[in-house]
Enzyme design. Structure first.
Site, PDB file in Angstrom:
ATOM      1  CD1 TRP A   1      21.694 -38.580 -11.512  1.00  0.00           C
ATOM      2  CD2 TRP A   1      20.681 -38.007  -9.610  1.00  0.00           C
ATOM      3  NE1 TRP A   1      22.501 -37.660 -10.864  1.00  0.00           N
ATOM      4  CE2 TRP A   1      21.899 -37.301  -9.694  1.00  0.00           C
ATOM      5  CE3 TRP A   1      19.872 -37.817  -8.490  1.00  0.00           C
ATOM      6  CZ2 TRP A   1      22.331 -36.418  -8.699  1.00  0.00           C
ATOM      7  CZ3 TRP A   1      20.304 -36.936  -7.510  1.00  0.00           C
ATOM      8  CH2 TRP A   1      21.524 -36.244  -7.628  1.00  0.00           C
TER       9      TRP A   1
ATOM     10  CB  SER B   1      19.084 -43.174  -4.623  1.00  0.00           C
ATOM     11  OG  SER B   1      19.958 -42.210  -4.067  1.00  0.00           O
TER      12      SER B   1
ATOM     13  CD  GLU C   1      -1.225  -2.355   2.101  1.00  0.00           C
ATOM     14  OE1 GLU C   1       0.018  -2.543   2.038  1.00  0.00           O
ATOM     15  OE2 GLU C   1      -1.984  -3.086   2.773  1.00  0.00           O
TER      16      GLU C   1
END
Lengths: 385, 385
Positions: free
Chosen positions: B196, B194, B76
């Site tokens: 990928w 893991s 504002e």
């Protein structure tokens, strides 16, 4: 190919591009139409889906036809009949057809002969026929002096005939494995309850797939435990017109009061564990596309044997934390040996998602999973996350 | 509301729709602009993202502003300053603002007072401020004779401020749990590798999410095993400007040479297992949005405590058949007790799919998973499959 006009100042490439553009555009446009016509034929059944459009010498379509299933006219015959029924002489037309016209006498005469007899001037085709029984159509046409162009929209043609081409080329059905799992890969809760993990839109979609395949298989354990009907049903519970062959694999008997013996496709119980034998038997029954719906034992055996051509994985935004997974031990011990598929399509179905993923490398002979190479290092380097 | 003209033959509904259409359209249009402005502010940080547009009495935008982050002017104030800098007197304008103007003295003065002092005639806002410290802005405005309208594009406003509103309403951060799994729910192969499972597009996306959150948490076991950096990186490996707080939960110490101590956000090790305490501590540090990246032990604890507000499930078209799953035992024994989320968005990222799913029912207090009801029967009836 027509030569560029003598004395033209335009370089040859430009000249080539401006040669007969209307006709080559007309052929491609006609092939798209032929593919769309072909797709109106039944996706199941022993015969390939084929569409045909006849163009006059100015490239304008004058007739079209498609194959509506075994026992009905082939697409070329349908298009020739359509031309004659409207008083068009097919002599001198160009036939644009999605698959190489057949050269064998089946329930209908050879299409190649029909095109020769009709006096067709040229033929454009998308996909050559790998079927040793039917092949030779292009040679027949050329021997009759007809100009034959192959490979027009070949990729689209291959996609349309994916299951049929696979079956003809490999001698075994195209195998689609359906999985319906939670986000943590479970097909049921710890107490075995599984209705429902996925939502109504996903289940309705799975039934439309059933209505498109030649056969659905489950293991005999699943047949006993779940008492499935394996029918293809509409959302109001009615039966689709086409009901696939219902196949139960494994030694356990199918009880006399099993739903599998109720309304639906024929039941075939194969008390056989050798998947090569099973797929060969199904191929002999002209099964081109086999949908496998479980359970985990059968899914694991098919994956380990590397005979799954496509995955339909319906995944729900649900976590179970326990309960059976859809796939058991594949002999994969390290990430580089994972069974990797290539995503073909992703569709949201209500709260669920359907991931359609296909075999990354086409194969013609089944191989054990451990023999597969996918180009990834088996010992990944340590990288940052 | 302006009444329909006396003597009009039109039914009242039609009359209402034709009342001041230009102005109401202008307000909605201005609110869309204010929301777009707000979204240009930083998604992280303690303050809400707010946008503001000033309209003249004819509904024409004359100035706009948004909040650029803690220590800078509120939306504002920015809009009022923008008006004055271009010689526009804000007296008599209508302020269209995405969040109720604040009534408290922070690093900047109260926005409600600034709007009153500027002589604004009316205020439209999307979302009321639930913050007890800042609330009361609408009352201040009304007390000064300013017409205040609430709820304009409220849903869009809630969505924009989702994380901040959650944190203010519940006193704990919005918790997003990231999972990166194979289609069978595994986060690693049997040997623990893991990298990928998911592809580069999915990993790049995950880094853009890191750059939007206040903090990332992992369990101390994962910190030891994976040695993650938990930085937000661009696809060329550089660091995003904003780096989230890095939080390690659990008793194991973070080694002196851990990547977590390298370049990136500050490191916070909380050797605390009580999740309510953890989330309270993070809330005190003004963490509004916490991204949890694992491992399974932490993910399971958060899910079992029912404090996961959103799932980011990156699913790869890969099957492993063995290896750890992303989620451990949740105490769910039957399908009716499953942890169900509602899908918000599905995005294909290369071969992978990202499923964003949210808590089905908003909750204000953590509950154990077994206490949750989701309206499904715990003993499903036997239905056909």
């Amino acid at each position: 190919m027509t030569k560029a006009p003598q004395g033209s100042a335009a370089p040859q490439q430009t000249a080539q591009r401006t040669v007969r553009p209307a006709v080559s555009t007309a052929v491609e446009s006609a092939m798209r139409r032929a593919l769309a016509l072909a797709a109106q034929g039944p996706p199941h059944g022993p015969n390939p889906r084929v569409g045909c459009v006849l163009l006059d010498p100015d490239g304008r379509p004058v007739a079209e036809g498609f194959h509506r299933g075994a026992g009905t006219p082939h697409a070329e015959a349908a298009a020739l009949a359509a031309a004659r029924s409207r008083g068009v002489d097919p002599r001198g037309t160009t036939a644009v057809v999605t698959l190489e016209p057949c050269a064998h006498h089946g329930r209908t005469g050879p299409c190649a002969d029909a095109l020769v007899d009709a006096g067709v001037a040229a033929v454009h085709l998308a996909v050559s026929d790998p079927n040793p029984v039917a092949a030779g159509g292009a040679a027949t046409l050329r021997a009759a002096g007809i100009e034959v162009t192959t490979g027009t929209l070949a990729d689209e043609g291959e996609e349309l005939l994916r299951h049929w081409l696979h079956a003809v080329r490999t001698g075994r059905p195209y195998v689609t494995l359906k999985l319906a799992t939670s986000l943590d890969g479970r097909v049921a809760a710890a107490d075995g309850t599984s209705r429902w993990i996925t939502g109504p839109q996903a289940r309705a979609h799975a039934h439309t797939v059933r209505a498109q395949v030649d056969a659905i298989a489950v293991g005999s354990g699943t047949a006993l435990t779940d008492d499935p009907s394996l029918t293809a049903r509409t959302i109001d519970g009615g039966l689709f017109e086409h009901q696939p062959l219902r196949v139960v694999l494994g030694r356990s008997a199918v009880p006399g009061d099993a739903r599998l013996r109720g309304p639906g496709g024929p039941l075939l119980h194969l008390p056989e564990h050798d998947l090569a034998v099973v797929l060969g038997l199904l191929a002999e029954r002209e099964v081109r596309h086999l949908l496998v719906e479980g359970g985990p034992t059968l899914a694991t055996a098919l994956l380990a044997a590397d005979v799954v051509d496509e995955l339909h994985a319906y995944v729900a935004p649900v976590l179970l934390g326990a309960g059976p997974t859809g796939v058991g031990d594949l002999g994969v011990t390290t990430i580089g040996a994972a069974a990797r598929f290539t995503t073909h399509d992703v569709t949201r179905l209500g709260d669920d998602v359907l991931m359609v993923a296909r075999r990354t490398q086409p194969v013609t002979n089944p191989q054990p999973a451990h023999a597969r190479q996918n180009g990834r290092p088996s010992r990944p380097t340590k990288e940052e996350i």
